[in-house]
Scaffold this motif. Sequence first.
Motif: not given
Length: 257
Positions: A157-162, A205-208, A224-228
């Motif tokens: 779905n284009g998001f990333s895992i911490v 995370n929505a970004g990296r 990167d300041g993206s939403l989580s």
Amino acid sequence: MIILKSERDMDAMRPACAIAGSVLSEVAAFIQPGVTTRQVDEFAASRIKHHDAKSAFLGYRKYPCHICISVNDQVVHGLAGPRQLNFGDIVSLDVGVSYNGFIGDTARTVAVGGCGILAQKLMDITEKSLYEGIAQAVPGKRVVDVSRAIQTFVEANGFSIVREFVGHGVGRTMHEEPQIPNFVDGKSSPTLRPGMTIAIEPMVNAGRPSVKILNDGWTVVTQDGSLSAHFEHTVLVTEGDPEILTCLERMPSKLKA
Ligand code: MF3
Ligand code: CO
Ligand code: CO
């Protein structure tokens, strides 16, 4: 060593987890524009006390608050303070309580009033990934099957895992073996057995995927300041379907309200 819970242990742990789920719902309903995170933490403290439980976080490695409150790009372990919540923020709430000698641990991310479409999709995908993981928590499968299900769904779905923070066994103490990563880490992975109680908790995370810790020593934010977003349930592995212990619906009526 992985601690398998006896029937007695399970009967003690169920109410602890039900209280955690109930407090989380109450705190989520308290969230609205203009409240400060300090007010949210104080409200949580009062609800935990109402249920004759104790915060499992306050004092844990000197953690200074009753719950974790993480706003927008904050991933987990956000500290309460004078910050006011604004319409459109998303806030991750993580509640851990101790009751009957056992811990219940559960989290969810909610919008403050409302939020944008990206934030909503991020919350939806993170919550769904939790249920993808829970569905794998059956005897004979391994922890890595939980991890893989979460990672596959989130990344599709284009998001990333911490990577730096993971789920965990939970019982008389908050963090027991085994670790429950939200990604496939290539390490050896224990087989799931009835009586295991695990906290499954994707942080997405929505970004990296990379994160850093703020100077307060606690607050984890996206680099990167993206939403989580963060969703968590404490789950009991049974002979049959996994039992989600931290559902509000499980609250025994004698403990309700
Ligand atoms: N509840 C977190 C978890 O899900 C741990 C919080 S640790 C604290 O594992 F120190 F911040 F409380
Ligand atoms: Co938690
Ligand atoms: Co946890």
